[in-house]
Design an enzyme around this catalytic site. Structure first.
Site, PDB file in Angstrom:
ATOM      1  N   GLN A  12      56.997  -5.673  34.869  1.00 39.61           N
ATOM      2  CA  GLN A  12      57.912  -6.341  33.954  1.00 39.61           C
ATOM      3  C   GLN A  12      57.410  -7.724  33.559  1.00 39.61           C
ATOM      4  O   GLN A  12      58.188  -8.633  33.309  1.00 39.61           O
ATOM      5  CB  GLN A  12      59.291  -6.439  34.597  1.00 39.61           C
ATOM      6  N   CYS A  13      56.105  -7.865  33.454  1.00 36.07           N
ATOM      7  CA  CYS A  13      55.465  -9.136  33.155  1.00 36.07           C
ATOM      8  C   CYS A  13      54.969  -9.129  31.714  1.00 36.07           C
ATOM      9  O   CYS A  13      54.645  -8.079  31.161  1.00 36.07           O
ATOM     10  CB  CYS A  13      54.287  -9.328  34.126  1.00 36.07           C
ATOM     11  N   GLY A  14      54.850 -10.288  31.121  1.00 36.21           N
ATOM     12  CA  GLY A  14      54.294 -10.406  29.782  1.00 36.21           C
ATOM     13  C   GLY A  14      52.831  -9.998  29.708  1.00 36.21           C
ATOM     14  O   GLY A  14      52.308  -9.751  28.618  1.00 36.21           O
ATOM     15  N   PHE A  15      52.163  -9.916  30.845  1.00 36.30           N
ATOM     16  CA  PHE A  15      50.755  -9.509  30.887  1.00 36.30           C
ATOM     17  C   PHE A  15      50.584  -8.028  31.218  1.00 36.30           C
ATOM     18  O   PHE A  15      49.460  -7.554  31.367  1.00 36.30           O
ATOM     19  CB  PHE A  15      49.984 -10.350  31.907  1.00 36.30           C
ATOM     20  N   THR A  16      51.682  -7.281  31.301  1.00 31.58           N
ATOM     21  CA  THR A  16      51.605  -5.872  31.676  1.00 31.58           C
ATOM     22  C   THR A  16      50.735  -5.071  30.711  1.00 31.58           C
ATOM     23  O   THR A  16      50.106  -4.089  31.115  1.00 31.58           O
ATOM     24  CB  THR A  16      53.023  -5.271  31.789  1.00 31.58           C
TER      25      THR A  16
END
Length: 172
Positions: free
Chosen positions: A51-55
Site C-alpha cells: 500500500q505504498c506509493g512505490f508499489t
C-alpha cells in the site's frame, strides 16, 4: 546500541560475524529461503509494501529478475509493515502481488527490516555498512562473495543504471 547488536550478531553466528548470506527468511509460500543457497550469485533484496506509493516498483523488480535471472541474478522481495503500509497477512500480500503484478520472483514472509526486532539479514547489513531502510522499496545488493555491494533508497528504480551496472559487472 550498535555495539550490542554487533555482539549479538557475532554470538548468533556461532562465534563468527554473521553475514547477510548466513541468514534465513521464512518463505511467503511456506518453508524457508536460505540466503546461503545464493552464494556465488548477485542478490538484490528489497523491502516492499503493498500500500505504498512505490508499489509500482514491483513491475521493475519483476522485469529486472526476468532480464537477468538466467545469468544468475536473484531478486528477493521482503514485505514489511515497518512503515505501516503492508497488508494484514502474508496470504493477502501474496494474493495482491499475484493479481496485480504476476510476480514469480522469490518472496519472503512479512518481516521486520529496522529496529531491535529487524530480521537478521537487515541486522547483518546494518552491522556491515550502517544501512537501515528508511522507507519501503529500499534496495540492498549482495555480491556473489556475500559482501554488501550497494544500497539505494526508494527513489532509485530497480532498473536504474546505478543498480544494473553493478549487477551486470557481477554476472557471467
Amino acid at each position: 546500541m550498535r555495539i550490542i547488536m554487533a555482539v549479538l550478531l557475532w554470538m548468533g553466528a556461532g562465534g563468527a560475524w554473521a553475514a547477510p548470506l548466513d541468514t534465513v527468511f521464512a518463505n511467503i509460500d511456506g518453508g524457508t529461503i536460505e540466503m546461503s543457497d545464493f552464494r556465488g550469485k548477485p542478490v538484490l533484496v528489497v523491502n516492499t509494501a503493498s500500500q505504498c506509493g512505490f508499489t509500482y516498483q514491483y513491475d521493475g523488480l519483476q522485469a529486472l529478475y526476468d532480464a537477468y535471472r538466467d545469468r544468475g541474478l536473484v531478486v528477493l522481495a521482503v514485505p514489511s509493515d515497518d512503515f505501516n503500509q503492508e497488508l494484514a497477512s502474508a496470504e493477502a500480500v501474496k494474493e495482491f502481488c499475484a493479481l496485480n503484478f504476476a510476480l514469480d520472483l522469490p518472496m519472503a514472509d512479512v518481516s521486520r527490516v529496522k529496529g531491535a526486532d529487524a530480521h537478521p539479514f537487515y541486522r547483518a547489513v546494518r552491522a556491515e555498512t550502517g544501512f537501515v531502510p528508511r522507507w519501503n522499496f529500499n534496495k540492498v545488493l549482495i555480491a556473489p562473495d556475500g559482501a554488501v555491494a550497494g544500497s539505494w533508497g526508494s527513489n532509485v528504480k530497480p532498473r536504474s543504471p546505478k543498480i544494473t551496472r553493478q549487477i551486470e559487472a557481477m554476472l557471467p
